[in-house]
Design a protein around this motif. Structure first.
Motif, mmCIF file in Angstrom:
data_model
loop_
_atom_site.group_PDB
_atom_site.id
_atom_site.type_symbol
_atom_site.label_atom_id
_atom_site.label_comp_id
_atom_site.label_asym_id
_atom_site.label_seq_id
_atom_site.Cartn_x
_atom_site.Cartn_y
_atom_site.Cartn_z
ATOM 1 N N THR A 69 30.951 19.129 54.972
ATOM 2 C CA THR A 69 30.123 17.925 54.926
ATOM 3 C C THR A 69 30.936 16.732 54.461
ATOM 4 O OG1 THR A 69 28.182 19.275 54.420
ATOM 5 C CG2 THR A 69 28.015 16.921 53.979
ATOM 6 N N ILE A 70 31.741 16.950 53.411
ATOM 7 C CA ILE A 70 32.581 15.877 52.883
ATOM 8 C C ILE A 70 33.625 15.464 53.926
ATOM 9 C CG2 ILE A 70 34.277 15.312 51.103
ATOM 10 C CD1 ILE A 70 32.697 17.227 49.252
ATOM 11 N N TYR A 71 34.232 16.446 54.578
ATOM 12 C CA TYR A 71 35.237 16.162 55.613
ATOM 13 C C TYR A 71 34.614 15.356 56.757
ATOM 14 C CZ TYR A 71 38.730 17.044 59.239
ATOM 15 O OH TYR A 71 39.663 16.892 60.235
ATOM 16 N N ASN A 72 33.421 15.728 57.161
ATOM 17 C CA ASN A 72 32.750 15.013 58.249
ATOM 18 C C ASN A 72 32.463 13.563 57.866
ATOM 19 O OD1 ASN A 72 31.221 14.962 60.850
ATOM 20 N ND2 ASN A 72 29.491 14.598 59.463
ATOM 21 N N GLN A 73 32.013 13.357 56.627
ATOM 22 C CA GLN A 73 31.741 11.994 56.177
ATOM 23 C C GLN A 73 33.016 11.148 56.123
ATOM 24 O OE1 GLN A 73 29.044 10.224 55.513
ATOM 25 N NE2 GLN A 73 27.555 11.862 55.881
ATOM 26 N N ALA A 74 34.112 11.760 55.676
ATOM 27 C CA ALA A 74 35.336 10.989 55.466
ATOM 28 C C ALA A 74 36.094 10.728 56.760
ATOM 29 C CB ALA A 74 36.238 11.721 54.472
ATOM 30 N N PHE A 75 36.237 11.733 57.632
ATOM 31 C CA PHE A 75 37.160 11.615 58.759
ATOM 32 C C PHE A 75 36.478 11.550 60.116
ATOM 33 C CE2 PHE A 75 39.408 13.883 55.340
ATOM 34 C CZ PHE A 75 40.427 12.975 55.115
ATOM 35 N N THR A 76 35.196 11.882 60.182
ATOM 36 C CA THR A 76 34.469 11.744 61.451
ATOM 37 C C THR A 76 33.622 10.482 61.451
ATOM 38 O OG1 THR A 76 34.387 14.151 61.705
ATOM 39 C CG2 THR A 76 32.870 12.846 63.048
ATOM 40 N N ILE A 77 32.824 10.323 60.420
ATOM 41 C CA ILE A 77 31.987 9.127 60.302
ATOM 42 C C ILE A 77 32.791 7.955 59.752
ATOM 43 C CG2 ILE A 77 29.897 8.188 59.205
ATOM 44 C CD1 ILE A 77 28.735 10.985 59.241
ATOM 45 N N GLY A 78 33.766 8.255 58.891
ATOM 46 C CA GLY A 78 34.598 7.208 58.316
ATOM 47 C C GLY A 78 34.035 6.596 57.060
ATOM 48 N N ASN A 79 33.088 7.278 56.415
ATOM 49 C CA ASN A 79 32.480 6.769 55.185
ATOM 50 C C ASN A 79 33.180 7.414 53.996
ATOM 51 O OD1 ASN A 79 30.838 5.821 53.139
ATOM 52 N ND2 ASN A 79 28.929 6.192 54.263
ATOM 53 N N LEU A 80 34.361 6.902 53.658
ATOM 54 C CA LEU A 80 35.152 7.488 52.579
ATOM 55 C C LEU A 80 34.485 7.345 51.211
ATOM 56 C CD1 LEU A 80 37.758 8.965 51.925
ATOM 57 C CD2 LEU A 80 38.889 6.747 51.684
ATOM 58 N N PRO A 81 33.834 6.232 50.884
ATOM 59 C CA PRO A 81 33.165 6.150 49.577
ATOM 60 C C PRO A 81 32.071 7.201 49.386
ATOM 61 C CG PRO A 81 33.494 3.963 50.472
ATOM 62 C CD PRO A 81 33.878 4.913 51.559
ATOM 63 N N LEU A 82 31.254 7.443 50.413
ATOM 64 C CA LEU A 82 30.216 8.461 50.289
ATOM 65 C C LEU A 82 30.843 9.849 50.178
ATOM 66 C CD1 LEU A 82 27.264 9.263 50.232
ATOM 67 C CD2 LEU A 82 27.257 9.254 52.740
ATOM 68 N N ALA A 83 31.908 10.096 50.927
ATOM 69 C CA ALA A 83 32.607 11.376 50.827
ATOM 70 C C ALA A 83 33.196 11.567 49.431
ATOM 71 C CB ALA A 83 33.716 11.456 51.875
ATOM 72 N N SER A 84 33.718 10.495 48.833
ATOM 73 C CA SER A 84 34.248 10.581 47.476
ATOM 74 C C SER A 84 33.143 10.893 46.473
ATOM 75 C CB SER A 84 34.942 9.266 47.107
ATOM 76 O OG SER A 84 36.013 8.993 47.979
ATOM 77 N N ALA A 85 31.984 10.280 46.671
ATOM 78 C CA ALA A 85 30.851 10.553 45.776
ATOM 79 C C ALA A 85 30.417 12.012 45.889
ATOM 80 C CB ALA A 85 29.692 9.620 46.096
ATOM 81 N N MET A 86 30.367 12.526 47.111
ATOM 82 C CA MET A 86 30.021 13.936 47.300
ATOM 83 C C MET A 86 31.060 14.855 46.666
ATOM 84 S SD MET A 86 28.593 14.065 51.227
ATOM 85 C CE MET A 86 27.013 13.337 51.667
ATOM 86 N N SER A 87 32.348 14.452 46.751
ATOM 87 C CA SER A 87 33.405 15.249 46.140
ATOM 88 C C SER A 87 33.228 15.327 44.631
ATOM 89 C CB SER A 87 34.771 14.646 46.473
ATOM 90 O OG SER A 87 35.001 14.631 47.854
ATOM 91 N N LEU A 88 32.856 14.226 44.009
ATOM 92 C CA LEU A 88 32.632 14.217 42.560
ATOM 93 C C LEU A 88 31.455 15.111 42.194
ATOM 94 C CD1 LEU A 88 33.162 10.424 41.774
ATOM 95 C CD2 LEU A 88 34.758 12.302 41.370
ATOM 96 N N ILE A 89 30.406 15.059 42.987
ATOM 97 C CA ILE A 89 29.245 15.919 42.712
ATOM 98 C C ILE A 89 29.612 17.383 42.889
ATOM 99 C CG2 ILE A 89 26.931 16.528 43.505
ATOM 100 C CD1 ILE A 89 26.496 13.615 44.230
ATOM 101 N N LEU A 90 30.382 17.686 43.939
ATOM 102 C CA LEU A 90 30.812 19.064 44.159
ATOM 103 C C LEU A 90 31.700 19.551 43.016
ATOM 104 C CD1 LEU A 90 30.895 21.548 45.978
ATOM 105 C CD2 LEU A 90 32.852 20.522 47.163
ATOM 106 N N ALA A 91 32.571 18.681 42.513
ATOM 107 C CA ALA A 91 33.410 19.056 41.373
ATOM 108 C C ALA A 91 32.557 19.347 40.145
ATOM 109 C CB ALA A 91 34.407 17.939 41.073
#
Length: 275
Positions: free
Chosen positions: A230-252
């Motif tokens: 999900t994070i990969y799709n947000q960052a590299f497919t959709i291009g929404n790096l800030p949302l992907a970063s937020a998801m990464s923090l929640i996952l951590a």
């Protein structure tokens, strides 16, 4: 002496974590400060939480089965009844030596009805209407469980064998003299003495489950099948790096929280609990 470790820790953990935190506070459109907007969107993301729930279900079944299988193999090889111990150690450890990407590709060929003729045998015998497809959505999760278990069982078995080898022979000999059977040795001597290694492998397995990516990605799982996908799709497919970063923090945070909760429960009710 600790400076190299500190530098590596800063380069591969502190700096990426700080960068992810910075990105999560920016706007994907303007790059300006956006506050906690991305974290709010990540918390309210239904696909993200579905992937977390799927991995929780995955972990409960796969981790338990893998650890039990690893323990069984370790106790069997460690027993005096086993012949050819070195050969069995190498045989069971070999899957871990195969890179995860190559292992997933190999299993992808084995799971393909067009490439694996054995999957068509039930259809030829009239048991099923069509060849078995382990990559279908209904059984894909179980196929990923099989691949991950195949990859990591030998690794965990090796860790348990290392712990079993550290048990003093005098302790085992004294138990045998007192009339303890091989099953009794496992239950009353060996299992309690390797309990810390069991806890260690379980914590690593929890972390690995929440970070699962290669196997489902290469087995053509749907988009967002795991949290990392999900994070990969947000960052590299959709291009929404800030949302992907937020998801990464929640996952951590989920990973740290789940590991800590498991550790506390293990200390209270598990084999680590003191009488």
């Amino acid at each position: 002496m600790s400076l190299p470790v500190q530098l590596l820790f800063a380069a591969f953990f502190v700096l990426p974590f700080g960068y992810a935190l910075y990105e999560s506070l920016t706007s994907p459109l303007t790059g300006r400060f956006a506050g906690l907007r991305n974290l709010q969107l990540a918390v309210s993301s239904v696909p993200f939480w579905r992937s977390v729930q799927r991995m929780a279900y995955f972990g409960v079944i796969q981790v338990a089965a893998m650890v039990l299988l690893s323990l069984g193999l370790a106790f069997l090889i460690d027993s005096p009844l086993c012949a050819g111990k070195r050969a069995f150690r190498l045989l069971f450890f070999l899957p871990f030596a195969v890179p995860g990407v190559l292992a997933a590709l190999m299993w992808g060929f084995l799971f393909s009805p067009q490439l694996d003729s054995l999957l068509s045998v039930p259809a030829h015998l009239g048991i099923t209407n069509a060849p078995i497809d382990p990559l279908s959505p209904s059984v894909l999760l179980w196929s990923v469980m099989l691949v991950v278990t195949w990859e990591w069982t030998g690794y965990n078995m090796t860790l348990y064998l290392t712990s079993l080898a550290s048990i003093p022979e005098t302790v085992l000999e004294a138990a045998v003299i007192d009339g303890c059977s091989q099953i009794g040795l496992v239950r009353h001597i060996k299992l309690p003495l390797i309990r810390r290694m069991i806890m260690f492998t379980l914590v690593l397995s929890i972390i690995g489950t929440l970070q699962l990516f290669n196997e489902p990605q290469l087995l053509q799982a749907p988009v967002g099948y795991t949290p990392n996908m999900t994070i990969y799709n947000q960052a590299f497919t959709i291009g929404n790096l800030p949302l992907a970063s937020a998801m990464s923090l929640i996952l951590a945070a989920i990973t740290v929280g789940a590991s800590l909760i498991f550790y506390l429960l293990w200390r209270r009710v598990g084999p680590l609990a003191t009488a």
